[in-house]
Design an enzyme around this catalytic site. Structure first.
Site, PDB file in Angstrom:
ATOM      1  N   ARG B 324       0.941  -1.375   0.150  1.00 23.66           N
ATOM      2  CA  ARG B 324       0.030  -0.014   0.026  1.00 23.66           C
ATOM      3  C   ARG B 324       0.785   1.161  -0.011  1.00 23.66           C
ATOM      4  O   ARG B 324       0.295   2.296  -0.223  1.00 23.66           O
ATOM      5  CB  ARG B 324      -1.080  -0.036   0.913  1.00 23.66           C
ATOM      6  CG  ARG B 324      -2.139   1.094   0.882  1.00 23.66           C
ATOM      7  CD  ARG B 324      -3.056   0.894   2.002  1.00 23.66           C
ATOM      8  NE  ARG B 324      -4.496   0.294   1.765  1.00 23.66           N
ATOM      9  CZ  ARG B 324      -5.394   0.647   0.884  1.00 23.66           C
ATOM     10  NH1 ARG B 324      -5.347   1.815   0.594  1.00 23.66           N
ATOM     11  NH2 ARG B 324      -6.216  -0.246   0.687  1.00 23.66           N
ATOM     12  N   GLU B 731      -9.388   6.389   7.132  1.00 25.79           N
ATOM     13  CA  GLU B 731      -8.109   6.637   6.886  1.00 25.79           C
ATOM     14  C   GLU B 731      -7.786   7.918   6.164  1.00 25.79           C
ATOM     15  O   GLU B 731      -6.870   8.705   6.713  1.00 25.79           O
ATOM     16  CB  GLU B 731      -7.602   5.256   6.180  1.00 25.79           C
ATOM     17  CG  GLU B 731      -7.414   4.193   7.141  1.00 25.79           C
ATOM     18  CD  GLU B 731      -7.194   2.885   6.241  1.00 25.79           C
ATOM     19  OE1 GLU B 731      -7.959   2.354   5.394  1.00 25.79           O
ATOM     20  OE2 GLU B 731      -6.210   2.286   6.523  1.00 25.79           O
TER      21      GLU B 731
END
Lengths: 495, 781
Positions: B324, B731
């Site tokens: 990621r 997030e």
């Protein structure tokens, strides 16, 4: 001597006997009383999740203060009244304005820190007769409550607006009952709480305190337990004998006479801050940033000295102010310059059975010549990497005296003697200060640790001298980001 | 018959989707009535467990004698590796996290054995009686040490498109650098906690403070050597998670279950703060090397990244986290020629784990710092350089919309958001004003920066993108809602309850929000990747629609009308010309033997990922936002303050605006904390010295900017068919905090008249800032 302790918990009388006297209030609440609203977040007084309100009689009136239950030993509550979050709501479950405001502003997310915030706000609400807080006050009141979810904005709004909600109808009735109950608990006996191998004494007079300490010279003296509490909760020490100073009559006195400020060793930061700020504005500002409201409500200036820590903030400030330490053994007193008390790391000039009784600080003709600076990673509730304190007097442009002391730069709080020598007798100019910078390495060789590197400590300590010089002519708004005199972060103007 | 009064026939329900609705537990939070794992009443015979930890970073355990521990007062049982009946492993994926170390320790804080005693004080005291002999082995603590030694978990992994090296070499300008970026402690206020209650046969019920009840269930089964159907895991709420309870709950739960089954007594693990911070993982710290080529406008022609991450002593979720970081190395920018290589360093420190953003923030900070540096070398406003590099806007005909992993960005709205924010924050005027102001302020310097965010939504491990729900309507008309998501404060439960209320058109207080429980909804994924409301909202919608369809078909047949002529109105149902209270319809359906219970399921569509070719569509969509931060620094001490923050963030059509605003503000502050005051500090022997709030400094109340203006982007609407067209919000806002870091850099640059790039590392502590100031002053004099 009484063989048990007595205090009020949410209005009910509790007696404590035959238990470990180092049982914390938090463990008593959660484990013995199953009052689980009060949370453990850190067990060191740094997060505020365990905040409760402790009320006591002061000059006949009830004073409410937020404290961290995780580092209060249970017998320290002798004669006091503890309020936990379970007690805030009114009959029928109506939320107290401080709770309702938190709900209305979306001041809770995970909710774990929330009871602590509610209690801090409740103490402030009681203190201010139901008024909301301005932002600077809210920041100070809540500095000891950490929240990891909200970013604080909604909580600050709750603090600001709680006073706009209807006052609790049940408040006055409870206050009256609390006053009567506290009066009924008053006594001047020495209290002893003991288990099989631990004993805890809470004397009420200086004489009894001195006698007990003479009898048990190895005893641990506890005032607010903001340090000793951690010996138990963090280092897991088993303390055998403890003598508590919090009930000693007159031990917390604060008085000004003959151009001298006398601070009783038992005076908490909260007791002293107003007087300190009045006579030494920058010391008031420094104390505002020591610990948090909860820590200042419990911790004492005497304790901050007596524990000999190299990173306590009061010692360098008081050394720069040429303070005298009053030590006592039994009936015998002696006075020493505070700086002489700190002999080496962990070593102080204190004989067995001798204790710190008071600190005497000469008042200044020009209080603004005294300045101090606390350098930390975070402004609030942080331990200093460097604490620099300055008092330089100038006659006709020449430095006539210089007292400069630092915390965090050596194994003890320490004067910068070589730097002072490089200033005295010289013209008070930037050039003189810059020339003195090289002398820091004669005074200090600071360590590297998790708070800061040796390089940072040295460089910032030097720069503080420059800052002190600049502040002699420039307004604080040009040199300070927070607190006294600062304007840049939204007009904060403390003390 | 119907105890609950019929819902009011008002025109709107309380708690409809898109409406402001307070957190369902707010009133319980403030009164201390909200129950967390350690608050659950336990029987008197409940055991308390202390987990003893390694004090060496890398060593053979040549000898471990716990007999004295066993005989200490109050001790019921001591468990070591040999006492594990099943697999000695609590890892999520790779089988490399032993419950108890077996012969070798790989980090300080690794679990050695568990002591269960009547009180935690007894257990802790007993643990000190063990005699353990270590034989030290070489230990790599830092990324530099691991990279030097070639200590990697796996082969380096690369994503690439085009020929980055040639593009950089042929560019009009190029620059390169190395950037160190610290980790982060979660500092959830509630530490890890698990309570295990033994049942009959193999059964055990575990209350676990976890974001991933199913994984705790599977782990307990694996460790005990019992099937999953013997293990039930329940969690009503956590006191914060932030990713730190995605895998770290496995060990305490397994230890509690082991003790409970061994002793047939309830058993509890609650780490105290110091143990928690030593024993559990943190955000990965990174060392990122970059080389970039660009044209006169700052347009990037080619870029190379070498991302080295400290993964710690085992995999945990490091593969996906490091992936990621690579997926977000582009942020909002089209990179024509790009190579991103990831080095997953095996170090002898605690295994790094998930943390809000899951590697994304690390990749993104580096990109933003590169853009900043390019702008600096060209003497441009960084905003101008950002703009020339944006991905093509949604619907724009362009080739500039392909990511380094060959996914087409179809929904880019960053230019629109930034333009609105630039105007509303007066960015340009303030930037000039600040530069002018700095000239007259020798000690305090101000700085300003804007940074954009584009964050990919979905688990990049595609199979995890599934969710389930279970909905009952009881015949009094009250609704029981359950789904696989967990509540950690983010407001998931209230959002999902809004979905149920919306479908049935009943007030939200009719919907009972219930604890997440593996016996109700099985095989769930972690509540992570910001996916909670997207996936559980959809699964709940699916379950509710099933019941609603049955109700409509029942009403249609009962009243002889077409299903199309039935409509759920607030508190009632219109059936043809008639209006029937919701309660009555439900009761009638029950009497007619219609099932009022349904499961729901959701699998995110469109996503696929081929790791071997590093290409695919790992994300269903992207979330966007931008922030402008103004700071001030003290150039004599490095102290600093955030003065003002302006945020504009895209949450699509918000399910609950006040909840989303809370996520945005909290995310920003947490992100800014990561990059400023939050410093993890290990000594040379691998001991973490910042293991409590006294030494590890998360933002406090006064660190919140006195002026903070947060807006939800009004035009926001998810182009994909998500739950009521909302976007995930957990997030992405954390990365808005990058603007604070860049603003500090801008303030530092002022001391050398903006001629030298400060090249700050993160976190930008007072020390980091002062040293940069001194460096710049030295260079300019």
């Amino acid at each position: 001597m009484r063989d048990h302790g007595t205090f009020l918990l949410n209005g009910e009388r509790h007696e404590i006997r035959d238990m470990s006297p180092t049982t914390t209030l938090l463990n008593y609440l959660r484990e013995d009383q199953k009052l689980t609203g009060t949370k453990e977040g850190c067990a060191e007084g740094d997060c505020g999740a365990c905040t409760v309100v402790v009320s006591e009689l002061v000059d006949g009136a009830v004073q409410h203060r937020a404290v961290n239950a995780c580092i209060q030993f249970l017998p320290m509550l002798e004669g006091k009244s503890v309020t936990t979050v379970e007690r805030l709501r009114g009959p029928g479950g109506t939320l107290h304005p401080c709770q309702q405001a938190l709900v209305d502003t979306h001041g809770s997310q995970c909710g774990f820190c929330t009871p602590g915030f509610a209690m801090s706000l409740f103490a402030a609400y009681e203190d201010r007769q139901g008024k909301g807080l301005d932002r600077d006050t809210a920041n100070d009141v809540l500095a000891g409550n950490l929240c990891r979810c909200t970013g604080y904005g909604p909580i600050i709004t709750a603090a600001e607006t709680m006073g706009d909600l209807p006052a609790p109808q049940w408040g006055e009735d409870r206050a009256a009952r609390e006053l009567r109950a506290l009066e009924a608990l008053c006594h001047t006996d020495t209290v002893k709480v003991a288990s099989t191998d631990q004993q805890f004494f809470a004397p009420a007079t200086l004489g009894e305190f001195a006698e007990l300490f003479a009898e048990f010279p190895d005893a641990t003296i506890v005032a607010g337990a903001t340090d000793v509490g951690l010996w138990v909760t963090k280092r897991h020490m088993h303390l055998k004998t403890i003598i508590y100073t919090g009930r000693v009559q007159g031990f917390a006195h604060i008085a000004v006479s003959d151009n001298t400020l006398t601070i009783g060793a038992g005076a908490t930061y909260s007791d002293a801050i107003q007087t300190l700020a009045e006579h030494f504005p920058d010391l008031g500002e420094l104390v505002r940033r020591i610990g948090s409201t909860q820590v200042r409500n419990a911790g004492t200036i005497g304790g901050n000295i007596a524990n000999g820590s190299p990173i306590g903030d009061c010692p360098p400030a008081l050394i720069a102010l040429n303070a005298t330490l009053v030590l006592r053994t039994g009936d015998a007193q002696r006075r020493i310059p505070l700086e002489d008390f700190f002999v080496d790391y962990g070593v102080q000039d204190r004989k067995p059975g001798e204790f710190v009784e008071a600190i005497e600080v000469p008042l200044l003709e020009n209080p603004d010549q005294f300045r101090c600076y606390k350098l930390t990673k975070r402004f609030d509730q942080d331990i200093s990497a460097v604490c620099g304190c300055f008092h330089v007097t100038v006659d006709d442009g020449q430095v006539s005296s210089a007292r400069i002391a630092y915390g965090g730069m050596a194994a003890t709080p320490k004067r910068a003697s070589a730097v002072e020598a490089a200033l005295v007798g010289k013209a008070w100019t930037m050039e003189t200060c810059e020339a003195a910078l090289s002398k820091f390495s004669e005074d200090f060789s600071p360590m590297t640790d998790m708070r800061a590197s040796s390089d940072y400590r040295m460089r910032s300590a030097q720069n503080l001298l420059i800052k002190y010089f600049v502040e002699g002519t420039e307004p604080l708004s040009t040199t300070r980001l927070v607190g006294r005199g600062s304007t840049i972060a939204g007009g904060a103007n403390h003390a | 018959m119907l105890d609950i009064p019929a819902a009011k026939s008002t025109e709107t329900i309380a708690g409809a989707v898109h409406s402001d609705h307070r957190h369902d537990s707010g009133h319980k939070h403030v009164s201390g009535e909200a129950i967390y794992v350690d608050d659950i009443p336990t029987p008197d015979n409940c055991l308390n467990i202390y987990i003893a930890m390694s004090t060496h970073a890398h060593a053979k355990v040549t000898h471990m004698d716990v007999s004295a521990v066993r005989h200490a007062p109050g001790v019921a049982v001591v468990l070591t590796a040999t006492d594990v009946p099943g697999e000695n492993d609590v890892s999520p994926v790779n089988g490399d996290d032993p419950v108890f170390a077996d012969g070798e320790v790989l980090c300080v804080g690794q679990s050695l054995f568990a002591v269960a005693a009547d009180t935690i004080q007894q257990a802790r005291a007993a643990a000190t009686l063990a005699t353990i002999t270590y034989e030290d082995l070489p230990a790599y603590i830092t990324i530099d040490e691991a990279m030097e030694a070639g200590s990697l978990l796996e082969e380096p992994y690369t994503m690439a498109r085009g020929d980055a090296a040639s593009a950089i070499d042929g560019a009009a300008h190029s620059l390169s650098g190395r950037f160190y970026l610290g980790g982060q402690e979660h500092f959830y206020l509630e530490g890890q906690a698990a309570l295990a209650i033994p049942g009959e046969d193999d059964d055990v019920l575990v209350y676990s403070s976890t974001q991933h009840p199913s994984e705790v269930q599977h782990t307990v089964g694996k460790v005990l050597g019992i099937p999953n159907n013997a293990v039930t895991v329940e969690i009503r709420r956590m006191g914060g998670g932030f990713g730190g309870k995605e895998t770290s709950g496995n060990l305490p739960a397994a230890a509690a279950a082991l003790v409970a089954k061994k002793t047939n007594r309830p058993a509890k693990v609650c780490y105290d703060r110091d143990d928690d911070m030593v024993i559990t993982g943190k955000r990965h710290d990174f060392r990122i090397d970059y080389r970039v080529g660009y044209d006169d406008d700052g347009g990037i022609t080619g870029i190379e990244y070498d991302q080295a991450a400290r993964c710690g002593m085992s995999y945990d979720l490091s593969m996906a986290i490091c992936d990621r970081a690579m997926f977000h190395a582009d942020n909002t920018y089209y990179l024509p020629h790009v190579r991103i290589t990831s080095y997953r360093c095996l170090t002898h420190t605690v295994s790094s784990c998930a943390f809000r953003g899951f590697g994304g923030p690390q990749g993104m900070v580096a990109m933003e710092r590169v853009i900043d540096e390019i702008a600096h070398t060209l003497g441009k406003d960084p905003l101008d350089v950002r703009r020339v590099n944006y991905y093509a806007a949604a619907d724009e005909e362009s080739i500039r919309n392909v990511t380094p992993y060959h996914m087409t960005v179809e929904d880019c709205v960053i230019d629109e958001i930034v333009q609105e924010l630039t105007a509303s924050s007066s960015y340009t005027a303030r930037r000039s004003e600040i530069r002018e102001w700095n000239k007259g302020s020798p000690i305090i310097k101000r700085g300003l920066a804007l940074s954009p965010v584009k964050f990919g939504i979905s688990f990049t491990t595609s199979f995890l993108n599934q969710a389930g729900a279970l909905v009952h309507i009881y015949h009094d008309g009250s609704i029981h809602l359950n789904h696989g998501g967990t509540e950690m404060g983010q407001g998931l439960f209230v959002k999902v309850a809004q979905v149920a209320a919306e479908v049935f058109q009943v007030d939200i207080d009719r919907v009972k929000i219930t604890a997440t429980n593996t016996a109700k909804v099985p095989n769930t994924s972690a509540t992570a990747a910001s996916s909670g409301s997207d996936m559980n909202g959809m699964a709940t919608l699916n379950a509710c629609e099933t019941i609603k369809q049955r109700l409509m078909e029942f009403a249609a047949s009962q009243h002889q009308v077409s299903v199309d002529d039935i409509e759920f109105l607030p508190g009632r149902v219109r059936v043809g010309a008639e209006e029937i209270p919701f309660n009555k319809l439900v009761h009638d359906a029950y009497m007619a033997r219609i099932s009022l219970s349904a499961t729901g399921f959701y699998a995110t569509p469109k996503i696929h990922w081929d790791r071997a070719s590093a290409s695919g569509r790992p994300f269903y969509y992207f979330a966007y936002g931008a922030a402008v931060t103004e700071v001030a620094i003290d150039t004599l001490t490095g102290e600093n303050r955030i003065l003002r923050v302006d945020i504009l963030h895209d949450v699509g059509q918000s399910l609950n605006p006040v909840i989303d605003l809370g996520q945005i503000e909290g995310g920003y502050v947490q992100g800014a904390g990561w990059l400023t005051t939050e410093e993890l500090w290990w000594d040379d022997e691998g001991h973490l010295k910042t293991h409590a709030p006294s030494t590890y400094k998360i933002p406090a109340c006064s660190d919140r900017a006195p002026d903070m203006r947060i807006g939800l982007w009004e035009k926001g609407r998810n182009r994909e068919d998500t739950i009521y067209r909302s976007k995930a919000v957990g997030e992405p806002p954390l990365m808005l905090g990058i603007s604070a870091f860049l603003a500090l850099s801008d303030a530092v640059a002022s001391v050398a008249d903006y001629k030298t790039y400060p090249a700050l590392h993160a976190p930008a502590t007072p020390e980091c800032i002062l040293m940069a100031v001194e460096r710049l002053k030295g260079g300019s004099s």
